[in-house]
Enzyme design. Structure first.
Site, PDB file in Angstrom:
ATOM      1  N   GLU A 179      -3.128   2.843   8.162  1.00  0.00           N
ATOM      2  CA  GLU A 179      -3.066   3.980   8.929  1.00  0.00           C
ATOM      3  C   GLU A 179      -4.306   4.290   9.535  1.00  0.00           C
ATOM      4  OE1 GLU A 179       0.971   5.837   6.940  1.00  0.00           O
ATOM      5  OE2 GLU A 179      -1.074   6.768   6.150  1.00  0.00           O
ATOM      6  N   GLU A 299       5.840   1.026   6.735  1.00  0.00           N
ATOM      7  CA  GLU A 299       6.132   1.931   5.727  1.00  0.00           C
ATOM      8  C   GLU A 299       7.156   2.863   6.113  1.00  0.00           C
ATOM      9  OE1 GLU A 299       2.926   4.320   4.467  1.00  0.00           O
ATOM     10  OE2 GLU A 299       1.375   2.749   4.343  1.00  0.00           O
TER      11      GLU A 299
END
Length: 405
Positions: A179, A299
């Site tokens: 991320e 995710e």
């Protein structure tokens, strides 16, 4: 390695193994390496792989880093703990034993497990004039720390299998960072330059394995007409840029995350599920038409610690994600698969951040996973590789009973 345990490759918008279609149907369990260090907790690594394989899951995403702190893999920029590296060797070998492939991430945007903040701390301790954690992306010395680590991991010889990581088909893909965000530069230029440099570097060491970035999928300034698709205004200012980032040479597939519970906390359940479908579909369309690559939803999950979201809603959320990628699969689209955040074995509840699914305690969720695996197996068993390319012209909706579609 056996002939049937070959490297996963990419052909256009599809993944293949031995020229047969491959679909990412998996999960995240980030803590495997640190659990494998201690023989009293190592068995939990085996348990989660065994449980996942039993319901047909085939890919696990996990951290191949731990920078500074407790059970650190890297104690300082060029100093490693060999016992922790041996634990990572165990994770890789145990995954192979259960026929689970791995996405190994090199670094964290967040402070957990060290992340870019630890790199900057090391840099400051070495006398570098650094002003914020985002200097991780531009400082030459900090970038040399990252490159040294990447090279050390990729070229490591597994002490249990005697196979170099760069030669091991167990590794499905490398991930540049979990991320990444660069709030100090909303234009995206700073992060873009880092992605270009590091993608080239990884491929110079390992041109065979697949490579992804690890971004959440937020649209940026290069596609301003898509900014409204982001979950909120902040997402468009995070320094990431889905289309631009994934046009970098060396990046093999797109990564997207899905967290409607935190991105849209005030939205009702139905609105969240609609966002999930729309978010996924736009990214699959863009991956197919603009990027010509698969997209993996690396995710996705819902925290049930927030009383607003029940286990029932979480199952509806998972079902929505599964159906959306399965529909793409049936028509030969770019939906390459998805990875639940996250799967835990019993006895690790104290690590739960609210997102963990413990199969033994949630049999209906377990059934959902098994059903998705069977649907994928049905599609693949009745579809030759040549036919896969014709899915767009001939949808395969008739391959499964109507009530299972």
């Amino acid at each position: 390695m056996e002939e049937d345990w070959a490297m996963v490759e990419r052909k256009g918008t599809q993944f293949v193994v031995n020229n047969q279609p491959f679909f990412v149907n998996g999960f995240n369990t980030y803590w495997l390496m640190v659990f494998a260090v201690d023989h009293t907790t190592r068995k939990k690594v085996s348990e989660v792989f065994r449980e996942a394989a039993a319901i047909g899951l085939n890919v696990c995403r996990t951290w191949a880093f731990n920078d500074g702190g407790w059970r650190a893999l890297r104690m300082s920029p060029f100093v490693y703990d060999e016992e922790v590296f041996k634990a990572l060797d165990f994770v890789v070998s145990e995954a192979r034993r259960h026929k689970i492939r791995l996405v190994l991430s090199f670094c964290n945007n967040w402070e957990e497990y060290g992340g870019k903040a630890q790199y900057v701390k090391w840099g400051k301790a070495a006398g570098l004039n650094l002003t914020c954690d985002d200097d991780f992306f531009s400082d030459l010395t900090i970038k040399s720390y990252y490159k040294a680590f990447v090279k050390t991991v990729i070229t490591r010889i597994n002490t249990l299998t005697n196979v170099a990581y760069k030669d091991d088909p167990t590794i499905f893909a490398w991930e540049l960072m979990n991320e990444p965000r660069c709030l100090s530069d909303p234009s995206g230029d700073r992060l873009q330059a880092w992605i270009e440099e590091m993608a080239s570097y990884v491929k110079s060491i390992d041109p065979v394995h697949l490579l992804e970035i690890g971004v959440e999928g937020f649209y940026g300034l290069s596609t301003s007409e898509r900014l409204h698709l982001n979950p909120n205004t902040f997402a468009g200012q995070a320094g990431t840029d889905f289309i631009r980032n994934h046009r970098v040479s060396g990046i093999d597939f797109a990564s997207v995350h899905i967290y409607s519970d935190t991105w849209l906390p005030e939205s009702e359940s139905d609105a969240q599920l609609q966002f999930v479908k729309t978010w996924m579909q736009h990214h699959m369309d863009d991956a197919e038409k603009l990027l010509a690559m698969p997209v993996v939803f690396g995710e996705f999950g819902v925290s049930v610690k927030d009383e607003k979201f029940s286990f029932m809603f979480r199952e509806a959320f998972i079902k929505t994600v599964y159906k959306t990628v399965l529909d793409s699969r049936k028509r030969g689209g770019s939906g390459g698969g998805c990875l639940l955040w996250q799967l835990f074995p019993e006895g690790t509840e104290y690590m739960d951040d609210g997102y963990a699914v413990i199969l033994a305690k949630h049999p209906t969720t377990q059934h959902m996973f098994s059903l998705q695996s069977r649907k994928l197996q049905t599609i693949h068993s009745k579809t030759s590789w040549k036919f896969l390319w014709s899915w767009k012209k001939s949808p395969l909706g008739n391959l499964l009973p109507h009530e299972e579609l």
